[in-house]
Design an enzyme around this catalytic site. Structure first.
Site, PDB file in Angstrom:
ATOM      1  N   THR A   9      37.929  37.864  41.771  1.00 25.86           N
ATOM      2  CA  THR A   9      37.336  38.460  42.977  1.00 25.86           C
ATOM      3  C   THR A   9      35.938  38.999  42.683  1.00 25.86           C
ATOM      4  OG1 THR A   9      38.502  40.540  42.465  1.00 25.86           O
ATOM      5  CG2 THR A   9      39.534  39.074  44.086  1.00 25.86           C
ATOM      6  N   GLY A  10      35.333  38.506  41.611  1.00 29.11           N
ATOM      7  CA  GLY A  10      33.977  38.921  41.265  1.00 29.11           C
ATOM      8  C   GLY A  10      32.946  38.127  42.051  1.00 29.11           C
ATOM      9  N   VAL A  12      31.124  35.555  41.298  1.00 29.41           N
ATOM     10  CA  VAL A  12      31.287  34.098  41.177  1.00 29.41           C
ATOM     11  C   VAL A  12      32.342  33.607  42.164  1.00 29.41           C
ATOM     12  CG1 VAL A  12      32.122  32.254  39.648  1.00 29.41           C
ATOM     13  CG2 VAL A  12      30.516  33.966  38.773  1.00 29.41           C
ATOM     14  N   GLU A  38      39.287  48.754  37.787  1.00 31.82           N
ATOM     15  CA  GLU A  38      38.674  49.588  38.826  1.00 31.82           C
ATOM     16  C   GLU A  38      37.746  48.761  39.714  1.00 31.82           C
ATOM     17  OE1 GLU A  38      38.757  52.787  40.022  1.00 31.82           O
ATOM     18  OE2 GLU A  38      40.574  53.000  38.835  1.00 31.82           O
ATOM     19  N   LYS A  39      37.010  47.822  39.096  1.00 27.27           N
ATOM     20  CA  LYS A  39      36.100  46.965  39.871  1.00 27.27           C
ATOM     21  C   LYS A  39      36.879  46.152  40.893  1.00 27.27           C
ATOM     22  CE  LYS A  39      32.430  46.244  36.453  1.00 27.27           C
ATOM     23  NZ  LYS A  39      31.844  45.266  35.509  1.00 27.27           N
ATOM     24  N   ASP A  99      46.610  33.797  30.279  1.00 27.62           N
ATOM     25  CA  ASP A  99      47.284  35.046  30.646  1.00 27.62           C
ATOM     26  C   ASP A  99      47.502  35.127  32.156  1.00 27.62           C
ATOM     27  OD1 ASP A  99      48.370  37.633  30.023  1.00 27.62           O
ATOM     28  OD2 ASP A  99      46.569  38.495  30.912  1.00 27.62           O
ATOM     29  N   HIS A 216      24.753  31.751  21.416  1.00 26.77           N
ATOM     30  CA  HIS A 216      25.236  33.141  21.449  1.00 26.77           C
ATOM     31  C   HIS A 216      25.801  33.631  20.118  1.00 26.77           C
ATOM     32  CE1 HIS A 216      25.518  34.079  26.036  1.00 26.77           C
ATOM     33  NE2 HIS A 216      24.335  33.636  25.674  1.00 26.77           N
TER      34      HIS A 216
END
EC number: 1.5.1.52
Length: 433
Positions: A9-10, A12, A38-39, A99, A216
């Site tokens: 639900t971010g 993206v 929490e987000k 997961d 990275h």
């Protein structure tokens, strides 16, 4: 009407849901993890109150991506999901795929025909396909190289409103099914959205076309960077700057080349085309001025001597210290493109110490590459060293801060379930040379 479940639900997930809302006839449901994040909880509450998502754009050229919309249903948590879904879109981080999927009900898992991985890492398709094969023998897994752009929350009090600030030059996509109807539909959609999308012969091939895999680990898993992340520094230091302002030295560049070579040995075992690292950086990530690097050197990078490869990579990083295409100010200064500060370990809303996504997500990616190499009998000494350094920093922090509540990110025996699925997949699918 076919049903689609968007996991995540971010920003993206919201942008992708908007595209599905505008361009498909799917009935769209979304699911977050409001009981543990929490987000996610804030997002759930904001949507329930407003009954609407909104995507705004920064660049008028991307106006076909904007819009206000509502979905069929927003679930609080994965365990609450009910019913059958033809398509599942994984809009969460790659380390959460297994997961999350295993929390879905048997009814839901048995109904799924397509799983689409938006931001996978190398090996994600193996994990998802092997897990899903227990519920469907003909499951289609589609991997993208990466998410289509950069989307973010502008106001954390209104997380159902997001802003897309940029779109990638090119994406890659591969499916486990040849002549996939779903891939044809997605390709047509990408054309409508003016996104360059290349369909490659396998999900694994698509998963290798992400420069983060190669750059990275050397940028974040060196002593300089790990100190900045876990201990902090007296003055700000920056990810993409040369030493002493940042971590980039000839040693770091050598380590980048060594890791890339180890990855290429793994790709060769799978008969996946190699990646011209310099060309990928220059042509598909951040371009440099034509005066900076010779086209012949870029094109033939893979066959050049080691020392010349390192020299060219170093030149590339010096070339993007500033944005070479920005307009200089009255003092001749260009936009300081490389001034991206390191994010340090931080406490979340529950007072639990977290490691930033870079390098915690990179640890997952690199650990999976190491495991795949091990399964193939390919030695990866540079990758091993990156992981050893990172794990030592986690352990040192744990030893120094025994009074703090630390997230599970600080543990080093993670991802055993993911690794077991990769092992099983490779044992069953003898597709190696």
């Amino acid at each position: 009407m076919s049903k689609l479940l968007m996991i995540g639900t971010g920003p993206v997930a919201i942008q992708l849901a908007n595209i599905c809302y505008l361009k498909s006839d799917y009935e769209i449901d979304m699911v977050g993890r409001a009981s543990t994040s929490e987000k996610s909880k804030r997002l759930y509450q904001a949507y329930k109150k407003e009954k609407q998502f909104e995507v705004k754009i920064q660049n008028e050229a991307h106006q076909h991506l904007e819009g206000k919309f509502e979905i069929n249903r927003l679930y609080k948590d994965v365990k609450n999901v009910k019913g059958e879904y033809e398509t599942v879109v994984m809009a969460c981080t790659a380390d959460a795929y297994y997961d999350t999927l295993q929390q879905l009900s048997l009814e839901t898992l048995q109904s799924v025909k397509h799983v689409i991985l938006i931001s996978p890492t190398f090996g994600s398709q193996m994990i998802v396909e092997q897990f899903m094969s227990k519920f469907s023998q003909d499951i289609e897994v589609i991997s993208f190289s990466t998410y289509l752009g950069d989307t973010r929350i502008v106001d954390k009090e209104a997380p159902n409103h997001v802003l897309t600030t940029g779109v990638k030059k090119k994406l890659y996509m591969g499916s486990t099914h040849s002549n996939s109807t779903m891939c044809q539909r997605i390709s047509a959609l990408a054309e409508q959205l003016k996104i360059q999308l290349e369909v490659v012969e396998s999900p694994l091939h698509a998963e290798t076309r992400n420069s983060s895999l190669y750059v990275h680990p050397p940028l974040f898993m060196n002593d300089f960077s790990l100190k900045a992340i876990f201990e902090g520094t007296d003055v700000p230091v920056y990810v993409y700057k040369l030493f002493p302002e940042g971590p980039i030295t000839m040693t770091l560049i050598r380590e980048m080349r060594l890791m890339w070579k180890e990855m290429m040995a793994i790709l060769q075992a799978f008969r996946v085309p190699s990646v011209n690292l310099l060309q990928f950086m220059v042509k598909e990530n951040y371009p440099v001025r034509p005066e900076t690097l010779d086209e012949g050197d870029i094109e033939h990078f893979e066959i050049l001597p080691d020392i010349l490869q390192e020299y060219l990579l170093y030149v590339r990083y010096t070339a993007i210290l500033i944005d070479p295409f920005s307009q200089p100010d009255e003092n001749g200064h260009y936009f300081d493109f490389s001034a991206v500060p390191f994010k340090q370990v931080y406490k979340n809303e529950q007072d639990v110490v977290q490691i930033p996504r870079m390098p915690s997500e990179d640890y997952y990616r690199t650990a999976m590459i190491q495991h795949i190499g091990k399964m193939l009998g390919i030695k990866t000494p540079m990758i091993d060293q990156f992981l050893t350094r990172y794990e030592a920093s986690c352990q040192a922090y744990k030893d120094m801060h025994q009074d703090q509540q630390l997230s599970s990110q600080f543990n080093t025996n993670l991802f055993e379930g993911d690794k077991a699925l990769v092992t099983k997949f490779l044992e069953i699918n003898r597709t190696l040379s």
